[in-house]
Design a protein around this motif. Sequence first.
Motif, PDB file in Angstrom:
ATOM      1  N   MET A 271       0.817  -1.205   0.000  1.00  0.00           N
ATOM      2  CA  MET A 271       0.000   0.000   0.000  1.00  0.00           C
ATOM      3  C   MET A 271       0.857   1.264   0.000  1.00  0.00           C
ATOM      4  SD  MET A 271      -2.992  -1.156  -0.261  1.00  0.00           S
ATOM      5  CE  MET A 271      -2.212  -2.465  -1.228  1.00  0.00           C
ATOM      6  N   ARG A 272       1.977   1.225   0.678  1.00  0.00           N
ATOM      7  CA  ARG A 272       2.861   2.397   0.671  1.00  0.00           C
ATOM      8  C   ARG A 272       3.436   2.640  -0.726  1.00  0.00           C
ATOM      9  NH1 ARG A 272       7.532   2.468   4.192  1.00  0.00           N
ATOM     10  NH2 ARG A 272       7.342   4.732   4.136  1.00  0.00           N
ATOM     11  N   GLU A 290       1.879  20.970   1.569  1.00  0.00           N
ATOM     12  CA  GLU A 290       3.148  21.087   0.837  1.00  0.00           C
ATOM     13  C   GLU A 290       3.177  22.358  -0.004  1.00  0.00           C
ATOM     14  OE1 GLU A 290       6.932  20.132  -0.544  1.00  0.00           O
ATOM     15  OE2 GLU A 290       5.780  19.236   1.092  1.00  0.00           O
ATOM     16  N   PHE A 291       2.041  22.704  -0.588  1.00  0.00           N
ATOM     17  CA  PHE A 291       1.975  23.909  -1.431  1.00  0.00           C
ATOM     18  C   PHE A 291       2.181  25.173  -0.593  1.00  0.00           C
ATOM     19  CE2 PHE A 291      -0.560  27.292  -3.483  1.00  0.00           C
ATOM     20  CZ  PHE A 291       0.149  27.389  -4.672  1.00  0.00           C
ATOM     21  N   LEU A 292       1.553  25.235   0.575  1.00  0.00           N
ATOM     22  CA  LEU A 292       1.719  26.418   1.431  1.00  0.00           C
ATOM     23  C   LEU A 292       3.126  26.514   2.003  1.00  0.00           C
ATOM     24  CD1 LEU A 292      -1.387  26.586   1.179  1.00  0.00           C
ATOM     25  CD2 LEU A 292      -1.427  27.240   3.590  1.00  0.00           C
ATOM     26  N   LYS A 293       3.738  25.379   2.213  1.00  0.00           N
ATOM     27  CA  LYS A 293       5.066  25.376   2.828  1.00  0.00           C
ATOM     28  C   LYS A 293       6.160  25.742   1.834  1.00  0.00           C
ATOM     29  CE  LYS A 293       8.283  22.253   5.212  1.00  0.00           C
ATOM     30  NZ  LYS A 293       8.477  20.853   5.717  1.00  0.00           N
ATOM     31  N   SER A 294       6.109  25.167   0.621  1.00  0.00           N
ATOM     32  CA  SER A 294       7.221  25.333  -0.320  1.00  0.00           C
ATOM     33  C   SER A 294       6.797  25.862  -1.683  1.00  0.00           C
ATOM     34  CB  SER A 294       7.928  23.980  -0.516  1.00  0.00           C
ATOM     35  OG  SER A 294       7.036  23.026  -1.084  1.00  0.00           O
ATOM     36  N   GLY A 295       5.487  25.972  -1.916  1.00  0.00           N
ATOM     37  CA  GLY A 295       5.031  26.386  -3.241  1.00  0.00           C
ATOM     38  C   GLY A 295       5.099  25.285  -4.270  1.00  0.00           C
ATOM     39  N   ARG A 296       5.421  24.098  -3.841  1.00  0.00           N
ATOM     40  CA  ARG A 296       5.568  22.954  -4.751  1.00  0.00           C
ATOM     41  C   ARG A 296       4.367  22.032  -4.631  1.00  0.00           C
ATOM     42  NH1 ARG A 296       7.921  17.787  -4.923  1.00  0.00           N
ATOM     43  NH2 ARG A 296       8.013  17.773  -2.652  1.00  0.00           N
ATOM     44  N   ILE A 297       4.018  21.362  -5.721  1.00  0.00           N
ATOM     45  CA  ILE A 297       2.909  20.401  -5.724  1.00  0.00           C
ATOM     46  C   ILE A 297       3.476  19.006  -5.902  1.00  0.00           C
ATOM     47  CG2 ILE A 297       0.842  19.618  -6.950  1.00  0.00           C
ATOM     48  CD1 ILE A 297       0.273  22.508  -7.635  1.00  0.00           C
ATOM     49  N   SER A 298       3.137  18.120  -4.989  1.00  0.00           N
ATOM     50  CA  SER A 298       3.644  16.758  -5.028  1.00  0.00           C
ATOM     51  C   SER A 298       2.843  15.915  -6.017  1.00  0.00           C
ATOM     52  CB  SER A 298       3.571  16.115  -3.637  1.00  0.00           C
ATOM     53  OG  SER A 298       4.330  16.852  -2.696  1.00  0.00           O
ATOM     54  N   SER A 299       3.522  15.006  -6.693  1.00  0.00           N
ATOM     55  CA  SER A 299       2.852  14.042  -7.561  1.00  0.00           C
ATOM     56  C   SER A 299       2.340  12.879  -6.717  1.00  0.00           C
ATOM     57  CB  SER A 299       3.831  13.525  -8.620  1.00  0.00           C
ATOM     58  OG  SER A 299       4.848  12.741  -7.997  1.00  0.00           O
ATOM     59  N   PRO A 300       1.449  12.033  -7.259  1.00  0.00           N
ATOM     60  CA  PRO A 300       1.006  10.862  -6.488  1.00  0.00           C
ATOM     61  C   PRO A 300       2.155   9.977  -6.020  1.00  0.00           C
ATOM     62  CG  PRO A 300      -0.435  11.199  -8.375  1.00  0.00           C
ATOM     63  CD  PRO A 300       0.692  12.179  -8.508  1.00  0.00           C
ATOM     64  N   ALA A 301       3.185   9.840  -6.860  1.00  0.00           N
ATOM     65  CA  ALA A 301       4.332   9.014  -6.462  1.00  0.00           C
ATOM     66  C   ALA A 301       5.116   9.647  -5.320  1.00  0.00           C
ATOM     67  CB  ALA A 301       5.248   8.781  -7.662  1.00  0.00           C
ATOM     68  N   ASP A 302       5.194  10.990  -5.306  1.00  0.00           N
ATOM     69  CA  ASP A 302       5.901  11.677  -4.222  1.00  0.00           C
ATOM     70  C   ASP A 302       5.127  11.598  -2.914  1.00  0.00           C
ATOM     71  OD1 ASP A 302       7.871  12.446  -6.005  1.00  0.00           O
ATOM     72  OD2 ASP A 302       6.868  14.332  -6.507  1.00  0.00           O
ATOM     73  N   LEU A 303       3.809  11.607  -3.014  1.00  0.00           N
ATOM     74  CA  LEU A 303       2.965  11.720  -1.826  1.00  0.00           C
ATOM     75  C   LEU A 303       2.687  10.376  -1.151  1.00  0.00           C
ATOM     76  CD1 LEU A 303       1.614  14.335  -0.682  1.00  0.00           C
ATOM     77  CD2 LEU A 303      -0.533  13.461  -1.604  1.00  0.00           C
ATOM     78  N   ARG A 304       2.922   9.279  -1.870  1.00  0.00           N
ATOM     79  CA  ARG A 304       2.449   7.971  -1.377  1.00  0.00           C
ATOM     80  C   ARG A 304       3.052   7.590  -0.028  1.00  0.00           C
ATOM     81  NH1 ARG A 304       6.016   3.993  -5.305  1.00  0.00           N
ATOM     82  NH2 ARG A 304       7.756   5.436  -5.502  1.00  0.00           N
ATOM     83  N   TYR A 305       4.311   7.928   0.222  1.00  0.00           N
ATOM     84  CA  TYR A 305       4.944   7.527   1.483  1.00  0.00           C
ATOM     85  C   TYR A 305       4.605   8.471   2.638  1.00  0.00           C
ATOM     86  CZ  TYR A 305       7.641   4.119  -1.146  1.00  0.00           C
ATOM     87  OH  TYR A 305       8.003   3.045  -1.931  1.00  0.00           O
ATOM     88  N   GLN A 306       3.904   9.581   2.351  1.00  0.00           N
ATOM     89  CA  GLN A 306       3.487  10.486   3.419  1.00  0.00           C
ATOM     90  C   GLN A 306       2.111  10.138   3.981  1.00  0.00           C
ATOM     91  OE1 GLN A 306       3.951  14.691   2.356  1.00  0.00           O
ATOM     92  NE2 GLN A 306       5.415  14.134   0.763  1.00  0.00           N
ATOM     93  N   GLU A 307       1.373   9.306   3.272  1.00  0.00           N
ATOM     94  CA  GLU A 307       0.021   8.971   3.713  1.00  0.00           C
ATOM     95  C   GLU A 307       0.056   8.127   4.988  1.00  0.00           C
ATOM     96  OE1 GLU A 307      -3.036   7.917   0.755  1.00  0.00           O
ATOM     97  OE2 GLU A 307      -1.430   8.075  -0.731  1.00  0.00           O
ATOM     98  N   ASP A 308      -0.861   8.421   5.878  1.00  0.00           N
ATOM     99  CA  ASP A 308      -1.008   7.661   7.109  1.00  0.00           C
ATOM    100  C   ASP A 308      -2.057   6.577   6.865  1.00  0.00           C
ATOM    101  OD1 ASP A 308      -1.396   6.654   9.651  1.00  0.00           O
ATOM    102  OD2 ASP A 308      -1.279   8.604  10.622  1.00  0.00           O
ATOM    103  N   ILE A 309      -1.598   5.339   6.722  1.00  0.00           N
ATOM    104  CA  ILE A 309      -2.516   4.251   6.398  1.00  0.00           C
ATOM    105  C   ILE A 309      -3.298   3.812   7.623  1.00  0.00           C
ATOM    106  CG2 ILE A 309      -2.654   1.892   5.481  1.00  0.00           C
ATOM    107  CD1 ILE A 309      -0.139   2.438   3.906  1.00  0.00           C
ATOM    108  N   LEU A 310      -2.692   3.898   8.799  1.00  0.00           N
ATOM    109  CA  LEU A 310      -3.362   3.438  10.018  1.00  0.00           C
ATOM    110  C   LEU A 310      -4.417   4.431  10.500  1.00  0.00           C
ATOM    111  CD1 LEU A 310      -0.353   1.949  12.033  1.00  0.00           C
ATOM    112  CD2 LEU A 310      -2.041   0.731  10.657  1.00  0.00           C
ATOM    113  N   PHE A 311      -4.105   5.723  10.456  1.00  0.00           N
ATOM    114  CA  PHE A 311      -5.035   6.753  10.951  1.00  0.00           C
ATOM    115  C   PHE A 311      -5.230   7.817   9.871  1.00  0.00           C
ATOM    116  CE2 PHE A 311      -2.631   5.060  14.589  1.00  0.00           C
ATOM    117  CZ  PHE A 311      -3.678   4.516  15.323  1.00  0.00           C
ATOM    118  N   PRO A 312      -5.993   7.486   8.831  1.00  0.00           N
ATOM    119  CA  PRO A 312      -6.130   8.425   7.709  1.00  0.00           C
ATOM    120  C   PRO A 312      -6.956   9.652   8.028  1.00  0.00           C
ATOM    121  CG  PRO A 312      -7.570   6.531   7.403  1.00  0.00           C
ATOM    122  CD  PRO A 312      -6.727   6.233   8.603  1.00  0.00           C
TER     123      PRO A 312
END
Length: 434
Positions: A271-272, A290-312
């Motif tokens: 899942m990660r 991420e956009f407010l912090k750095s002005g950058r937009i993450s792709s789905p591949a970049d964001l996948r490891y940041q997701e909290d699977i246990l407590f979404p």
Amino acid sequence: MNLLEIFKMQKKKPDDTPPPPPPPPPPVYWIETSDSMSHHFQFESDGHLSVTLVDDSRPASRRIVESFLNKFFPSGYPYSVNEGYLRYTQFRALQHFSSATLSVLSTQSLLFAAGLRPTPAQATAVSWILKDGMQHVGKLICSNLGARMDSEPKSWRLLADVLYDFGTGLEVISPLCPHLFLEMAGLGNFAKGMAVVAARATRLPIYSSFAKEGNLSDLFAKGEAISTLFNVLGIGAGIQLASTVCSSTQGKLVVGPLLSLMHVYCVREEMRATPVNTLNPQRTALIVAEFLKSGRISSPADLRYQEDILFPGRLIEEAGSVKVGRPLHKVCKPSELQKVKEKFPDEKFILNRGSKCTDMVLERSATGEDALRGWLVAAYAAEVAKSFHVPSENALEEGYGRMSDVFSPFISELQAKGWHTDRFLDGTGCRFAL
């Protein structure tokens, strides 16, 4: 003989026989050489194209590897799938291997608890009957949870395997309390039935996230081929363990938890590795933060490891601590509804800032873009209120202005990164219609 008779004799009668058919055209063929292989292509008389391998100079090891890839990976791999597919497939294979092995051991334990002394082969056969019989009950229980599974397929997929291992664990320890055989077997298979339905319901959104060229059917077919192969290998390993190390309950109590840990860990890593590209509350909050912090937009591949699977469902403070989908009557009083709606009359969302979070309720027809607009307003408002200590009303107005300035380039880059913004998957969250 006069001249006229001689002329008539020399005159030939016309030939009524049709002319012979023209010879058939030569066959159309050509030879293609690609990557150490030569193929002969030829169109047959009926229009069918036949292909024959003329020469193959590849080493035997390479031929075996490529044959395996053609059988178990989608056509055009790795260019036809999104990033993370190989890691997902590796852990999926291990997951099915450990699950099938554990299934054989648990079924053997059930039959021991029932007073039987089955062979490993009998345990293998009965496991399918027990599992399939409980799927119907699981379907009824899980029938109203489909929207939640669409919103958080990763979390529900992990929960499905935890339920499966819970049911299997009850079966493994059933010989320790044979007088409770019916209760333990029933509860165990009930949990496993729910797990099977949840796993199948989340399979499609997970496969869809890897489909890069509209090849969803090919991905699905090859994924099921890998699952079948490693299920068979796992059943073989289970038969071997059931005949040796795990022939006693004590052996199962040692091997079973190890297989279960391996199983759940593999599902978590699967899942990660999955780059889901649809918008739900958690992924939207991470994108905005991420956009407010750095002005950058993450792709789905970049964001996948940041997701909290246990407590979404946890709130993300950097994204404005937005909570989506609470009933409208809990967000604001009926007497204040019109006033709240008039803050942003042209938008398909309602925002109400509280002391700990900002509630956002979407209209029934709201899309992912509408949810992003509301989330950006809430995040900017929280930033303004924290920095300048202004009232909530003024903070929301300032946040709306900032959102309007950046939204067009923001949404364009978001779509260019591969995100689907045409819908917002908020599970069973409440929406309103005025």
